[in-house]
Design an enzyme around this catalytic site. Structure first.
Site, PDB file in Angstrom:
ATOM      1  N   HIS A  89       0.841  -1.215   0.000  1.00 14.17           N
ATOM      2  CA  HIS A  89       0.000   0.000   0.000  1.00 14.17           C
ATOM      3  C   HIS A  89       0.870   1.257   0.000  1.00 14.17           C
ATOM      4  CE1 HIS A  89      -3.089  -2.649   2.309  1.00 14.17           C
ATOM      5  NE2 HIS A  89      -3.564  -2.484   1.096  1.00 14.17           N
ATOM      6  N   LYS A  91     -15.362  -8.812   4.089  1.00 12.48           N
ATOM      7  CA  LYS A  91     -14.225  -9.083   4.982  1.00 12.48           C
ATOM      8  C   LYS A  91     -14.549  -8.806   6.441  1.00 12.48           C
ATOM      9  CE  LYS A  91     -10.596  -8.024   1.615  1.00 12.48           C
ATOM     10  NZ  LYS A  91      -9.609  -7.006   1.231  1.00 12.48           N
ATOM     11  N   ARG A  99      -2.158  -6.258  -8.365  1.00 12.06           N
ATOM     12  CA  ARG A  99      -1.039  -7.193  -8.227  1.00 12.06           C
ATOM     13  C   ARG A  99      -1.060  -8.164  -9.409  1.00 12.06           C
ATOM     14  NH1 ARG A  99      -2.710  -8.229  -2.183  1.00 12.06           N
ATOM     15  NH2 ARG A  99      -4.575  -8.379  -3.432  1.00 12.06           N
ATOM     16  N   SER A 143      -2.895  -7.931   2.908  1.00  5.10           N
ATOM     17  CA  SER A 143      -3.216  -7.887   4.339  1.00  5.10           C
ATOM     18  C   SER A 143      -3.704  -9.260   4.801  1.00  5.10           C
ATOM     19  CB  SER A 143      -4.297  -6.838   4.607  1.00  5.10           C
ATOM     20  OG  SER A 143      -3.882  -5.583   4.148  1.00  5.10           O
TER      21      SER A 143
HETATM   22  O1  PNS Z   1      -8.849  -3.358   0.320  1.00  8.10           O
HETATM   23  P1  PNS Z   1     -10.132  -3.898  -0.269  1.00  8.10           P
HETATM   24  O2  PNS Z   1     -10.886  -4.696   0.766  1.00  8.10           O
HETATM   25  O3  PNS Z   1      -9.908  -4.665  -1.541  1.00  8.10           O
HETATM   26  O4  PNS Z   1     -11.025  -2.609  -0.633  1.00  8.10           O
HETATM   27  C1  PNS Z   1     -12.344  -2.754  -1.127  1.00  8.10           C
HETATM   28  C2  PNS Z   1     -13.152  -1.462  -0.912  1.00  8.10           C
HETATM   29  C3  PNS Z   1     -13.232  -1.142   0.572  1.00  8.10           C
HETATM   30  C4  PNS Z   1     -12.477  -0.315  -1.653  1.00  8.10           C
HETATM   31  C5  PNS Z   1     -14.591  -1.692  -1.500  1.00  8.10           C
HETATM   32  O5  PNS Z   1     -15.209  -2.753  -0.827  1.00  8.10           O
HETATM   33  C6  PNS Z   1     -15.476  -0.431  -1.416  1.00  8.10           C
HETATM   34  O6  PNS Z   1     -15.356   0.467  -2.210  1.00  8.10           O
HETATM   35  N1  PNS Z   1     -16.375  -0.397  -0.404  1.00  8.10           N
HETATM   36  C7  PNS Z   1     -17.265   0.740  -0.187  1.00  8.10           C
HETATM   37  C8  PNS Z   1     -18.667   0.454  -0.725  1.00  8.10           C
HETATM   38  C9  PNS Z   1     -18.749   0.688  -2.222  1.00  8.10           C
HETATM   39  O7  PNS Z   1     -18.627   1.799  -2.716  1.00  8.10           O
HETATM   40  N2  PNS Z   1     -18.965  -0.389  -2.982  1.00  8.10           N
HETATM   41  C10 PNS Z   1     -19.177  -0.291  -4.422  1.00  8.10           C
HETATM   42  C11 PNS Z   1     -17.960  -0.599  -5.204  1.00  8.10           C
HETATM   43  S1  PNS Z   1     -18.144  -2.192  -5.864  1.00  8.10           S
END
Ligand code: PNS
Length: 165
Positions: A18, A42, A93, A131
Site C-alpha cells: 500500500h 471481509k 497485483r 493484508s
Molecule cells: O482493500 P479492499 O478490501 O480490496 O477494498 C475494497 C473497498 C473497501 C475499496 C470496497 O469494498 C469499497 O469500495 N467499499 C465501499 C462500498 C462501495 O462503494 N462499494 C461499491 C464498489 S463495488
C-alpha cells in the site's frame, strides 16, 4: 486546481505494498486521500481507529500536506464527489486481482461516470503481499517483518499475543 485521488481500501492493516502505491500515486496526483471503507466481504482484525493510527504512523515520513487519512461509511464514489476527487487509485497485483478490480471499477463507473479509476501495477517486491495473507502467516509464526511497516509488525504481534521474535 490540483488533482486529488481517493486511495480506498480495507487497510486491515496497511502493508508495504500500500505504501508503495501511495508514494507512486503522489507522482501523478497532488493529493491522495487514503480512505478506509467497509468491505462487506471481509471481517476485520483492527478497528477503524486502529487502522487510521497505523496508517498515520506508517506514512508520517512521507506525509507533506499531500496525504490525508480518512474513513467513510458509504459508497466510494459518493465520497469521491464529497471530496472533489477526480480519481480512485487502486493497486493491481497479479492477474488474480483483475476480475475483482475490473468489476469494482465498472460498478463505480456505472454509479458515477465523472470519477475515473486509475490502476498502478504493484511493485514486483510486493506482488504477493496482501493484508489477508500477512494475517494468516503471522498467526502461525511466519516471518512477515519485511512486508509491513515496523509499527504494523509490532501491533500484529500484540493482536496475536506473539512474543518478540
Ligand atoms: O482493500 P479492499 O478490501 O480490496 O477494498 C475494497 C473497498 C473497501 C475499496 C470496497 O469494498 C469499497 O469500495 N467499499 C465501499 C462500498 C462501495 O462503494 N462499494 C461499491 C464498489 S463495488
Amino acid at each position: 486546481m490540483g488533482k486529488t485521488a481517493i486511495y480506498p481500501g480495507s487497510f486491515d492493516p496497511v502493508t508495504n505494498g500500500h505504501i508503495d502505491i501511495i508514494k507512486r500515486g503522489l507522482i501523478l496526483f497532488d493529493k491522495i486521500i487514503v480512505t478506509i471503507l467497509e468491505n462487506p466481504a471481509k471481517k476485520s482484525l483492527f478497528t477503524i481507529n486502529e487502522r487510521i493510527e497505523l496508517l498515520k504512523a506508517s506514512l508520517k515520513d512521507i506525509e507533506n500536506g499531500n496525504i490525508e487519512i480518512a474513513s467513510y461509511g458509504g459508497l466510494l464514489v459518493d465520497y469521491a464527489v464529497k471530496r472533489d476527487a477526480q480519481a480512485i487509485l487502486r493497486g493491481m497485483r497479479a492477474v488474480s486481482d483483475f476480475d475483482y478490480e475490473f468489476q469494482m471499477a465498472l460498478m463505480n463507473r456505472k454509479l458515477n461516470r465523472e470519477v475515473q479509476t486509475v490502476f498502478l501495477m504493484t511493485g514486483l517486491r510486493w506482488i504477493f503481499t496482501s493484508s489477508s495473507i500477512i494475517k494468516e502467516a503471522v498467526q502461525f509464526g511466519g516471518d512477515i517483518k519485511s512486508m509491513v511497516p515496523p509499527v504494523v509488525y509490532e501491533e500484529l504481534k500484540k493482536k496475536y499475543n506473539l512474543s518478540n521474535r
